[in-house]
Design a protein around this motif. Structure first.
Motif, PDB file in Angstrom:
ATOM      1  N   TYR A 127       9.787  14.878  -0.981  1.00 58.67           N
ATOM      2  CA  TYR A 127       9.988  16.083  -0.240  1.00 58.67           C
ATOM      3  C   TYR A 127      11.272  16.376   0.021  1.00 58.67           C
ATOM      4  CZ  TYR A 127       5.433  14.639   1.986  1.00 58.67           C
ATOM      5  OH  TYR A 127       4.142  14.138   2.038  1.00 58.67           O
ATOM      6  N   PRO A 128      11.842  17.340  -0.721  1.00 58.85           N
ATOM      7  CA  PRO A 128      13.179  17.870  -0.963  1.00 58.85           C
ATOM      8  C   PRO A 128      13.755  18.238   0.303  1.00 58.85           C
ATOM      9  CG  PRO A 128      12.049  19.536  -2.000  1.00 58.85           C
ATOM     10  CD  PRO A 128      11.003  18.304  -1.695  1.00 58.85           C
ATOM     11  N   VAL A 129      15.012  18.532   0.376  1.00 60.62           N
ATOM     12  CA  VAL A 129      15.809  19.040   1.490  1.00 60.62           C
ATOM     13  C   VAL A 129      15.270  20.413   1.850  1.00 60.62           C
ATOM     14  CG1 VAL A 129      17.885  17.817   1.872  1.00 60.62           C
ATOM     15  CG2 VAL A 129      18.066  19.720   0.282  1.00 60.62           C
ATOM     16  N   THR A 130      14.736  21.302   0.854  1.00 60.27           N
ATOM     17  CA  THR A 130      14.292  22.551   1.080  1.00 60.27           C
ATOM     18  C   THR A 130      12.790  22.647   1.669  1.00 60.27           C
ATOM     19  OG1 THR A 130      13.565  22.393  -1.319  1.00 60.27           O
ATOM     20  CG2 THR A 130      15.612  23.644  -0.934  1.00 60.27           C
ATOM     21  N   ASP A 131      12.186  21.366   1.751  1.00 58.12           N
ATOM     22  CA  ASP A 131      10.873  21.438   2.325  1.00 58.12           C
ATOM     23  C   ASP A 131      10.979  21.230   3.683  1.00 58.12           C
ATOM     24  OD1 ASP A 131       8.029  20.305   2.817  1.00 58.12           O
ATOM     25  OD2 ASP A 131       7.694  19.926   0.717  1.00 58.12           O
ATOM     26  N   VAL A 132      10.026  21.834   4.456  1.00 56.63           N
ATOM     27  CA  VAL A 132       9.835  21.828   5.784  1.00 56.63           C
ATOM     28  C   VAL A 132       9.445  20.335   6.285  1.00 56.63           C
ATOM     29  CG1 VAL A 132       7.660  22.805   6.311  1.00 56.63           C
ATOM     30  CG2 VAL A 132       9.379  23.108   8.088  1.00 56.63           C
ATOM     31  N   ARG A 133       8.824  19.936   5.277  1.00 59.46           N
ATOM     32  CA  ARG A 133       8.224  18.452   5.659  1.00 59.46           C
ATOM     33  C   ARG A 133       9.333  17.307   5.752  1.00 59.46           C
ATOM     34  NH1 ARG A 133       3.355  18.728   1.877  1.00 59.46           N
ATOM     35  NH2 ARG A 133       5.237  19.535   0.645  1.00 59.46           N
ATOM     36  N   GLN A 134      10.607  18.023   5.135  1.00 56.54           N
ATOM     37  CA  GLN A 134      11.656  16.852   5.034  1.00 56.54           C
ATOM     38  C   GLN A 134      12.268  16.070   6.207  1.00 56.54           C
ATOM     39  OE1 GLN A 134      15.077  17.373   6.197  1.00 56.54           O
ATOM     40  NE2 GLN A 134      15.939  15.451   5.054  1.00 56.54           N
ATOM     41  N   GLY A 135      12.550  15.022   6.211  1.00 56.70           N
ATOM     42  CA  GLY A 135      12.989  14.482   7.458  1.00 56.70           C
ATOM     43  C   GLY A 135      13.486  12.857   7.435  1.00 56.70           C
ATOM     44  N   ILE A 136      13.499  12.443   8.371  1.00 54.87           N
ATOM     45  CA  ILE A 136      13.612  10.810   8.389  1.00 54.87           C
ATOM     46  C   ILE A 136      12.520  10.099   7.781  1.00 54.87           C
ATOM     47  CG2 ILE A 136      14.365   8.559   9.544  1.00 54.87           C
ATOM     48  CD1 ILE A 136      15.870  10.695  11.600  1.00 54.87           C
ATOM     49  N   ASP A 196       0.718  -1.127   0.094  1.00 58.84           N
ATOM     50  CA  ASP A 196       0.025  -0.086   0.008  1.00 58.84           C
ATOM     51  C   ASP A 196       0.635   1.004   0.185  1.00 58.84           C
ATOM     52  OD1 ASP A 196      -2.428  -1.346   0.271  1.00 58.84           O
ATOM     53  OD2 ASP A 196      -2.224  -1.544   2.362  1.00 58.84           O
ATOM     54  N   ARG A 197       1.967   1.244   0.516  1.00 61.45           N
ATOM     55  CA  ARG A 197       2.755   2.326   0.502  1.00 61.45           C
ATOM     56  C   ARG A 197       4.353   2.107   0.422  1.00 61.45           C
ATOM     57  NH1 ARG A 197      -1.036   4.498   0.165  1.00 61.45           N
ATOM     58  NH2 ARG A 197      -2.359   6.028   1.667  1.00 61.45           N
ATOM     59  N   HIS A 198       4.872   2.627  -0.646  1.00 64.63           N
ATOM     60  CA  HIS A 198       6.604   2.517  -0.502  1.00 64.63           C
ATOM     61  C   HIS A 198       7.083   3.810  -0.522  1.00 64.63           C
ATOM     62  CE1 HIS A 198       9.708   0.850  -3.618  1.00 64.63           C
ATOM     63  NE2 HIS A 198       9.931   0.963  -2.332  1.00 64.63           N
ATOM     64  N   LEU A 199       8.055   3.574   0.808  1.00 67.94           N
ATOM     65  CA  LEU A 199       8.833   4.896   0.964  1.00 67.94           C
ATOM     66  C   LEU A 199      10.390   4.770   0.346  1.00 67.94           C
ATOM     67  CD1 LEU A 199       7.798   5.010   4.853  1.00 67.94           C
ATOM     68  CD2 LEU A 199       6.710   5.783   3.142  1.00 67.94           C
ATOM     69  N   VAL A 200      10.611   5.865  -0.094  1.00 65.98           N
ATOM     70  CA  VAL A 200      11.942   5.603  -0.916  1.00 65.98           C
ATOM     71  C   VAL A 200      12.945   6.775  -0.413  1.00 65.98           C
ATOM     72  CG1 VAL A 200      12.903   5.961  -3.149  1.00 65.98           C
ATOM     73  CG2 VAL A 200      10.638   4.882  -2.895  1.00 65.98           C
ATOM     74  N   HIS A 201      14.298   6.416  -0.241  1.00 67.96           N
ATOM     75  CA  HIS A 201      15.302   7.495   0.064  1.00 67.96           C
ATOM     76  C   HIS A 201      16.235   7.158  -0.771  1.00 67.96           C
ATOM     77  CE1 HIS A 201      18.074   4.789   2.206  1.00 67.96           C
ATOM     78  NE2 HIS A 201      16.856   4.163   2.822  1.00 67.96           N
ATOM     79  N   VAL A 219      12.016  10.712  -0.121  1.00 69.33           N
ATOM     80  CA  VAL A 219      12.661  12.142   0.945  1.00 69.33           C
ATOM     81  C   VAL A 219      14.129  11.575   1.212  1.00 69.33           C
ATOM     82  CG1 VAL A 219      11.585  10.916   3.149  1.00 69.33           C
ATOM     83  CG2 VAL A 219      12.341  13.316   2.963  1.00 69.33           C
ATOM     84  N   PRO A 220      15.048  12.297   0.945  1.00 66.73           N
ATOM     85  CA  PRO A 220      16.351  12.318   1.078  1.00 66.73           C
ATOM     86  C   PRO A 220      16.547  12.420   2.840  1.00 66.73           C
ATOM     87  CG  PRO A 220      16.182  14.512   0.321  1.00 66.73           C
ATOM     88  CD  PRO A 220      14.573  13.779   0.352  1.00 66.73           C
ATOM     89  N   ASP A 221      17.460  11.390   3.274  1.00 66.78           N
ATOM     90  CA  ASP A 221      17.652  11.714   4.741  1.00 66.78           C
ATOM     91  C   ASP A 221      19.013  11.049   5.160  1.00 66.78           C
ATOM     92  OD1 ASP A 221      16.919   8.919   4.202  1.00 66.78           O
ATOM     93  OD2 ASP A 221      15.343   8.757   5.416  1.00 66.78           O
ATOM     94  N   HIS A 222      19.032   9.839   4.572  1.00 61.40           N
ATOM     95  CA  HIS A 222      20.331   9.216   5.155  1.00 61.40           C
ATOM     96  C   HIS A 222      21.861   9.998   5.071  1.00 61.40           C
ATOM     97  CE1 HIS A 222      17.848   5.722   5.458  1.00 61.40           C
ATOM     98  NE2 HIS A 222      18.980   4.726   5.969  1.00 61.40           N
ATOM     99  N   ASN A 223      21.819  10.643   4.009  1.00 63.15           N
ATOM    100  CA  ASN A 223      23.345  11.051   3.416  1.00 63.15           C
ATOM    101  C   ASN A 223      23.213  12.651   3.342  1.00 63.15           C
ATOM    102  OD1 ASN A 223      25.874  10.920   2.474  1.00 63.15           O
ATOM    103  ND2 ASN A 223      25.372  10.136   0.757  1.00 63.15           N
TER     104      ASN A 223
END
Lengths: 468, 201
Positions: A101-110, A29-34, A61-65
């Protein structure tokens, strides 16, 4: 109809096809990608001329690196390899039309903090991500687990996974917790009892009064570390606490759909006589603030305990403990509360949510970190960060001497420049104390946010109850 | 994917328990956007010192183990992170089979997607194979997936279990995605039913 566990119910609702040998095609149902585990998967799609089957169910959403320092919206402030990975995710998200959600978006995160925060994660769903801590989403009564990059590509192409059903395990935490004991202490205690392979082949359902009494954020901390116990996934049955948390989130159902969803969600619990292949029961009152001493999450003991000796163990673990103690620079018989730390890290998908920051700030309020201490808070998302600033928590951290960072995985896996130097010793709210995890020859002690704050003040592993 | 052929090769002993994927391939090598080229960094922090020199007594640095194709490892091999870089690094080094008493779930699955066979055997069998692996390049171990056996250089054989579907894919080098896409009509009809039953998803 025979009684079913919560896992059985979610599984049954998602079987697309079953082969005679029990191999199933399970709908996702949901696939999260980093950015770290997906570039090769997108490249695979491109090479085969395939599309993303359900872009509307795919969230990136980018988060790890990513850096967690100011100015990161400028790619020049990233190391070259980070920039390449983040740029690849940017490009792939646009090209394949997935939520981003790119790094410039306040919703970005882990990714595991963003999913629940935005209401992407809902009870009864199947959720996957190319990251082992996907187990986090099990706190909602969603079947959630980590996958490798080949499976990421498989889900992108087919919105399904080839799976065989796991066995059912129940972990019950009875009664109430003592003051100063948190979800992190519960889960470290569970792993200490089961071992890191104790859950292999199982999906664990966590239940009992102490689990029911936890907030959603505490429940996420528990399920997050199901993987450290080897389980495919952790689950907690949804209840009023869950529904209350989900309601009103941007991607949660609304109006008539909310009512329909709620009706189904209320059926998601293990039936009274449902069969569990393995059961573990722990008295809530027996759990103390817990810390790890070795290089495996199973190496966890109450803060009041002593560093064990290799001879206290059996089989292959004897040599492993010898190696761990050498790596950690510890001596058998040493008091855990005498271990000095020079670094404190508060953050990660395990403990980077607002309640974690509140718990740490409550200990730190009006105090200073020990001289020479390097202390860092990395909020789990831009929204957690903003809320912490609004509540005045950021000021408490900064006045105490903590660095106040931008959201990301940071020193939990230390892919970005946030790393331990050789022989540095860290009280960390993250999830893995493996050799080299937080930096080459870095030494990690896993603790709760309140315990991390206490260690920052005293400069050693400390029973937070002495400071309450 | 390459077909998994009957394998006769050098086995290396790695008796440590709980070898995690951070040990197999440390995070600094996850910054690649490719699948290839990771073999040189397999077990990087155990294999090299800070200056990048080989650590002599690490097993894969010993002359007799440089052509290793089979690893015999302690319990719970591959625990931790889901990084498929771990099997990519093993494969790139040339390792085609790993033998242990147990494997972590995600790593286990990732192996099959990359033509690597993870073999689970009881402790006594792993102990015997570990001893055989200690013989180095003088000895050859045989892994026969078709027959589901591992045979020591002395001819002692152990049978192992393997999921029939995974075995079939490995023997024939089949791509999972292609197989699943053959069931696309089932996926279509599932989606239609699910959108009625749970329109909020």
């Amino acid at each position: 109809m025979s009684p079913k566990t919560l896992y059985d119910k979610i599984w049954d609702a998602h079987v697309v096809h079953e082969d005679t040998d029990g191999t199933c095609l399970l709908y996702i149902d949901r696939h999260l990608v980093h950015e770290v585990t997906s570039p090769q998967a997108f490249e695979g799609l491109r090479m085969a001329g395939r599309k993303v089957r359900a872009p509307e169910k795919t969230i990136a959403v980018p988060d790890h690196n990513v850096p967690t320092t100011a100015g990161r919206e400028n790619p020049d402030n990233m190391t070259e390899d980070s920039r390449i990975q983040v740029a690849a995710l940017d490009k792939n998200a646009k090209e394949f039309g997935i939520h981003y959600y790119p790094v410039t978006d306040v919703r970005q995160g882990i990714v595991h903090i963003v999913g629940p925060e935005q209401g992407w994660t809902l009870p009864g769903m199947t959720v996957v991500c190319g990251d082992s801590h996907t187990a986090t989403h099990g706190a909602f009564g969603a079947l959630a687990h980590g996958i490798g990059t080949s499976e990421v590509e498989h889900v992108l192409a087919t919105q399904t996974l080839i799976q065989k059903k796991s066995k059912n395990m129940k972990v019950e935490i009875t009664g109430k917790l003592l003051p100063g004991v948190t979800a992190k202490d519960i889960v470290l205690r569970i792993i200490a009892e089961t071992g890191t392979a104790g859950g292999t082949g199982y999906v664990i359902e966590y239940c009992g009064e102490a689990i029911r009494d936890l907030s959603m954020e505490g429940r996420m901390t528990i399920c997050n570390m199901a993987i450290e116990g080897g389980a495919r996934a952790g689950l907690i049955a949804p209840d009023e606490t869950t529904f209350e948390y989900v309601k009103g989130r941007p991607h949660a159902p609304k109006g008539a759909q909310w009512e329909a969803a709620l009706n189904w969600w209320k059926t998601l619990y293990s039936d009274d006589d449902a069969h569990f292949d393995k059961v573990l029961t722990i008295e809530g009152e027996s759990i103390e603030p817990t810390v790890t001493w070795g290089t495996s999450p199973e190496d966890a003991l109450p803060i009041s305990a002593l560093v064990p000796a290799p001879e206290d163990f059996k089989g292959g673990k004897v040599d492993a403990v010898r190696r761990s103690l050498d790596y950690m620079g510890l001596t058998p018989g040493q008091k855990l509360s005498d271990i000095e730390v020079d670094t404190v890290f508060i953050g990660s998908c395990t403990n980077g949510r607002i309640e974690d920051l509140r718990a740490a700030a409550a200990v730190l309020k009006g105090k200073k970190v020990k001289d020479g201490m390097r202390a860092m808070v990395v909020p789990g998302s831009g929204l957690v960060r903003a809320q912490a600033e609004e509540e005045g928590l950021a000021d408490i951290f900064k006045e105490a001497g903590f660095e106040w960072r931008l959201a990301g995985c940071s020193m939990c896996l230390a892919m970005n420049p946030d790393q331990l130097a050789e022989n540095e010793r860290c009280a960390s709210t993250s999830n893995r104390n493996f050799e080299g995890r937080q930096g080459y020859k870095g030494r990690t002690h896993l603790v709760s946010p309140a315990m991390a704050a206490a260690a920052a003040i005293t400069g050693k592993l400390t029973d937070v109850r002495e400071m309450m | 994917m390459d077909k998994f052929e009957k394998l006769t090769g050098i086995a290396a002993p790695l008796p440590l328990v709980n070898i995690d994927t951070d040990m197999i391939i440390p995070k600094q090598f996850l910054k690649t956007i490719k699948r290839s080229g990771l073999g040189v960094n397999l077990f990087d922090e155990m294999r090299y010192d800070r200056q990048g020199n080989e650590i002599e007594d690490f097993v894969l640095n010993k002359p007799q183990y440089r052509e290793t194709e089979i690893l015999v490892a302690g319990d719970n091999f591959g625990c931790g992170s889901s990084r498929e870089h771990a099997p990519w690094a093993l494969k790139d080094f040339g390792i085609k089979a790993v033998i242990s008493t147990s494997f972590a779930d995600i790593f286990f699955n990732n192996c099959f997607k990359n033509g690597i066979l993870p073999i689970v055997l009881p402790q006594e069998a792993v102990d015997t194979l570990m001893k055989d692996a200690e013989k180095g390049s003088n000895a050859r171990m045989v892994v026969d997936l078709e027959e589901q056996t591992v045979t020591t250089s002395d001819g002692e054989s152990f049978s192992f279990e393997v999921d029939p579907f995974k075995k079939h894919c490995l023997l024939n080098g089949l791509d999972d995605i292609g197989l699943s896409l053959e069931k696309v009509s089932s996926i279509d009809s599932y989606e239609e039913k699910a959108s009625q039953a749970r329109p909020w998803v």
